[in-house]
Design a protein around this motif. Structure first.
Motif, PDB file in Angstrom:
ATOM      1  N   THR A  59     -16.358  21.666  29.222  1.00 31.22           N
ATOM      2  CA  THR A  59     -15.713  20.780  28.260  1.00 31.22           C
ATOM      3  C   THR A  59     -16.749  20.144  27.337  1.00 31.22           C
ATOM      4  O   THR A  59     -16.529  20.043  26.120  1.00 31.22           O
ATOM      5  CB  THR A  59     -14.909  19.685  28.990  1.00 31.22           C
ATOM      6  OG1 THR A  59     -13.910  20.296  29.793  1.00 31.22           O
ATOM      7  CG2 THR A  59     -14.256  18.741  28.002  1.00 31.22           C
ATOM      8  N   VAL A  60     -17.881  19.728  27.880  1.00 32.84           N
ATOM      9  CA  VAL A  60     -18.934  19.144  27.043  1.00 32.84           C
ATOM     10  C   VAL A  60     -19.515  20.195  26.102  1.00 32.84           C
ATOM     11  O   VAL A  60     -19.848  19.897  24.947  1.00 32.84           O
ATOM     12  CB  VAL A  60     -20.019  18.492  27.918  1.00 32.84           C
ATOM     13  CG1 VAL A  60     -21.169  17.978  27.060  1.00 32.84           C
ATOM     14  CG2 VAL A  60     -19.423  17.333  28.716  1.00 32.84           C
ATOM     15  N   ALA A  61     -19.632  21.439  26.574  1.00 36.53           N
ATOM     16  CA  ALA A  61     -20.098  22.516  25.696  1.00 36.53           C
ATOM     17  C   ALA A  61     -19.098  22.731  24.550  1.00 36.53           C
ATOM     18  O   ALA A  61     -19.491  22.930  23.391  1.00 36.53           O
ATOM     19  CB  ALA A  61     -20.282  23.801  26.496  1.00 36.53           C
ATOM     20  N   ALA A  62     -17.802  22.665  24.863  1.00 36.36           N
ATOM     21  CA  ALA A  62     -16.777  22.790  23.820  1.00 36.36           C
ATOM     22  C   ALA A  62     -16.842  21.610  22.857  1.00 36.36           C
ATOM     23  O   ALA A  62     -16.642  21.763  21.635  1.00 36.36           O
ATOM     24  CB  ALA A  62     -15.395  22.879  24.462  1.00 36.36           C
ATOM     25  N   LEU A  63     -17.127  20.432  23.381  1.00 31.79           N
ATOM     26  CA  LEU A  63     -17.296  19.238  22.544  1.00 31.79           C
ATOM     27  C   LEU A  63     -18.442  19.440  21.556  1.00 31.79           C
ATOM     28  O   LEU A  63     -18.326  19.092  20.369  1.00 31.79           O
ATOM     29  CB  LEU A  63     -17.561  18.020  23.427  1.00 31.79           C
ATOM     30  CG  LEU A  63     -17.981  16.732  22.706  1.00 31.79           C
ATOM     31  CD1 LEU A  63     -16.861  16.233  21.801  1.00 31.79           C
ATOM     32  CD2 LEU A  63     -18.361  15.655  23.723  1.00 31.79           C
ATOM     33  N   ALA A  64     -19.551  19.990  22.041  1.00 32.63           N
ATOM     34  CA  ALA A  64     -20.703  20.230  21.166  1.00 32.63           C
ATOM     35  C   ALA A  64     -20.325  21.178  20.028  1.00 32.63           C
ATOM     36  O   ALA A  64     -20.700  20.948  18.865  1.00 32.63           O
ATOM     37  CB  ALA A  64     -21.866  20.802  21.981  1.00 32.63           C
ATOM     38  N   ARG A  65     -19.573  22.212  20.349  1.00 27.67           N
ATOM     39  CA  ARG A  65     -19.152  23.161  19.302  1.00 27.67           C
ATOM     40  C   ARG A  65     -18.214  22.495  18.307  1.00 27.67           C
ATOM     41  O   ARG A  65     -18.329  22.687  17.087  1.00 27.67           O
ATOM     42  CB  ARG A  65     -18.482  24.381  19.937  1.00 27.67           C
ATOM     43  CG  ARG A  65     -19.439  25.259  20.748  1.00 27.67           C
ATOM     44  CD  ARG A  65     -18.787  26.572  21.138  1.00 27.67           C
ATOM     45  NE  ARG A  65     -17.663  26.386  22.066  1.00 27.67           N
ATOM     46  CZ  ARG A  65     -17.774  26.363  23.373  1.00 27.67           C
ATOM     47  NH1 ARG A  65     -18.965  26.498  23.943  1.00 27.67           N
ATOM     48  NH2 ARG A  65     -16.707  26.217  24.141  1.00 27.67           N
ATOM     49  N   ALA A  66     -17.277  21.688  18.816  1.00 27.41           N
ATOM     50  CA  ALA A  66     -16.327  21.010  17.932  1.00 27.41           C
ATOM     51  C   ALA A  66     -17.037  20.007  17.026  1.00 27.41           C
ATOM     52  O   ALA A  66     -16.711  19.876  15.842  1.00 27.41           O
ATOM     53  CB  ALA A  66     -15.253  20.312  18.765  1.00 27.41           C
ATOM     54  N   ALA A  67     -18.026  19.289  17.578  1.00 25.55           N
ATOM     55  CA  ALA A  67     -18.779  18.334  16.760  1.00 25.55           C
ATOM     56  C   ALA A  67     -19.584  19.051  15.687  1.00 25.55           C
ATOM     57  O   ALA A  67     -19.695  18.566  14.546  1.00 25.55           O
ATOM     58  CB  ALA A  67     -19.691  17.496  17.653  1.00 25.55           C
ATOM     59  N   ALA A  68     -20.153  20.219  16.031  1.00 21.75           N
ATOM     60  CA  ALA A  68     -20.917  20.998  15.049  1.00 21.75           C
ATOM     61  C   ALA A  68     -20.015  21.487  13.920  1.00 21.75           C
ATOM     62  O   ALA A  68     -20.470  21.686  12.783  1.00 21.75           O
ATOM     63  CB  ALA A  68     -21.591  22.180  15.733  1.00 21.75           C
ATOM     64  N   GLU A  69     -18.703  21.657  14.221  1.00 24.98           N
ATOM     65  CA  GLU A  69     -17.729  22.074  13.207  1.00 24.98           C
ATOM     66  C   GLU A  69     -17.128  20.884  12.465  1.00 24.98           C
ATOM     67  O   GLU A  69     -16.156  21.042  11.731  1.00 24.98           O
ATOM     68  CB  GLU A  69     -16.628  22.897  13.888  1.00 24.98           C
ATOM     69  CG  GLU A  69     -17.142  24.224  14.450  1.00 24.98           C
ATOM     70  CD  GLU A  69     -16.156  24.867  15.418  1.00 24.98           C
ATOM     71  OE1 GLU A  69     -15.073  24.271  15.647  1.00 24.98           O
ATOM     72  OE2 GLU A  69     -16.479  25.946  15.955  1.00 24.98           O
ATOM     73  N   ARG A  70     -17.675  19.690  12.693  1.00 24.11           N
ATOM     74  CA  ARG A  70     -17.289  18.460  12.000  1.00 24.11           C
ATOM     75  C   ARG A  70     -15.900  17.975  12.378  1.00 24.11           C
ATOM     76  O   ARG A  70     -15.221  17.303  11.586  1.00 24.11           O
ATOM     77  CB  ARG A  70     -17.381  18.628  10.474  1.00 24.11           C
ATOM     78  CG  ARG A  70     -18.664  19.237   9.953  1.00 24.11           C
ATOM     79  CD  ARG A  70     -19.856  18.362  10.191  1.00 24.11           C
ATOM     80  NE  ARG A  70     -19.773  17.094   9.462  1.00 24.11           N
ATOM     81  CZ  ARG A  70     -20.642  16.092   9.586  1.00 24.11           C
ATOM     82  NH1 ARG A  70     -21.659  16.214  10.442  1.00 24.11           N
ATOM     83  NH2 ARG A  70     -20.499  14.982   8.887  1.00 24.11           N
TER      84      ARG A  70
END
Length: 425
Positions: A293-304
């Motif tokens: 979930t944290v890895a998915a969070l990192a991807r979502a944050a990188a996508e703004r």
């Protein structure tokens, strides 16, 4: 002040000399070592003679000297034997085989069963990891100098007992005895806080400064502490349980049973919860695996994604306030952030953290503390656990014999390492 025996001082000096070779300096002469450590040449000569006799060091050529005979250059004998470092985490056992130069040769990871893991489950998976490492590497058991094991929670270091685990219903589990029965290899047991700190002392920020705090940020959260270049354990080996200090009165329930702990906000579990609170309808935030979930969070944050960016920023504010408490309380020269959470969330998390530390920390200790990301290569916990195994080998009286067998010069030259003892052996 801790009163150290001559044997304690000799042991610390032996580590100090050997650590210089792991600091990236390569081959060194005895004169180089004396300059780097602040120990007298006679002490360095005695210690290196022991290490050469034990096969830990080897001669690696010579260098010229002005007006004298060439100086022998010494290096770690990587082929002297193997070390194994093991990181027992909430969901898996990760083990690595190192040569004596602490270079990784082989790695293996095995999952732990979900739910309340039993000690027997950990012993079985860890033993299977060790057997696989030996089989793949072709290293015989006789060449394994030691196994270092990191287990989450509070650990009674001397007795090798897992006193308490925040993840499983473990209380006073004699884990080292159980592993010894299964493995029959020299064992050292401690937790990820101290393993990560030892890794920094041997390979990271501790090569440059003597007073540092090393933050472990993953499923569990804690702070390893080094003072005067030595690991600080506390009276019951439980120093550094910063993750279970209170960040929010009557806040979130923590795995330890209390409310508002730092770990409930900046661990993988806490970060996943923050994202779910900010984005209740986002399926990406609802995964059962906190690390994923944290890895998915990192991807979502990188996508703004706005909620994801706010979740990372809010985590940074939580973390920065908790880090400021450490800065104010311990006044370290360096404060190192590492492990899974930092690796996943990266610069955005660090920027928010640094800004919060600046707001909450007192000006003087804040100016003195260098906040940095861990630069220890590979897995800091397994590398630190392997360093524990190496320390166990260096402590072996059968290898080095009693302190009294060699002369013990007492003087220290000016300009030595800050915080070092004034006596030598």
């Amino acid at each position: 002040m801790i009163k150290r025996t001559s044997q304690d001082i000799r042991r610390l000096n032996r580590f100090e000399v050997l650590r210089r070779f792991y600091a990236g300096a390569g081959a060194m002469s005895r004169q180089d070592l004396a300059t780097a450590t602040g120990l007298s040449f006679a002490t360095v000569a005695n210690l290196t003679s022991e290490l050469l006799e034990a096969g830990v060091l080897v001669e690696a050529g010579h260098e010229g000297s002005s007006g004298g005979r060439p100086r022998a250059r010494l290096a770690v004998n990587a082929d002297r034997g193997a070390l194994i470092g093991v990181d027992i985490a909430e969901t898996s056992v990760h083990a690595e085989l190192f040569d004596l130069a602490l270079e990784v040769r082989h790695s293996v990871e095995r999952p732990l069963p979900p739910g309340d893991v039993r000690p027997a489950d950990v012993v079985e998976e860890l033993a299977a990891c060790v057997e696989e490492l030996l089989r793949v590497s072709g290293v015989s058991r006789a060449r394994v100098l030691g196994v270092g094991v990191s287990v989450p929670g509070m650990v009674e270091h001397e007795g090798g007992v897992s006193s308490f685990s925040p993840y499983w219903s473990w209380h006073e589990v004699p884990l080292r005895a159980l592993l010894d029965e299964r493995l029959g290899l020299p064992l050292r047991l401690d937790n990820p806080l101290r393993a990560s700190t030892v890794a920094e002392l041997w390979f990271g920020a501790g090569r440059e400064v003597d007073d540092l705090v090393v933050l472990t940020l993953r499923a569990g959260v804690g702070a390893g502490i080094a003072i005067d270049g030595q690991l600080y354990r506390g009276f019951t080996n439980s120093a550094g349980e910063w993750g279970h200090t209170c960040l929010a009165i009557d806040g979130r329930l923590c795995t330890c049973g209390n409310r508002g702990c730092v770990e409930a906000y900046v661990s993988t579990r806490g970060i996943a919860r923050t994202w779910r609170e900010l984005a209740p309808g986002d399926e990406r935030a609802a995964g059962p695996d906190d690390a994923a979930t944290v890895a998915a969070l990192a991807r979502a944050a990188a996508e703004r994604d706005p909620a994801a960016m706010e979740a990372v920023d809010r985590t940074g504010r939580y973390l920065g306030a908790a880090v400021a408490n450490l800065v104010n309380l311990l006044n370290p020269r360096a404060l190192v952030l590492g492990n899974q959470v930092v690796d996943l969330l990266g610069e955005r998390l660090l920027t928010a953290t640094y800004e919060a530390v600046t707001r909450h920390a007192l000006a003087l200790p804040h100016r003195a503390a260098a906040l940095r990301r861990s630069a220890v290569p590979h897995n800091a916990v397994t590398r630190g656990a392997a360093a524990f195994a190496l320390e166990g080998f260096l402590d072996d009286r059968e290898v080095f014999g009693p302190v009294s067998r060699m002369r013990q010069p007492r003087e220290r030259r000016a300009g030595g390492r800050s915080g070092s003892s004034g006596a030598e052996s």
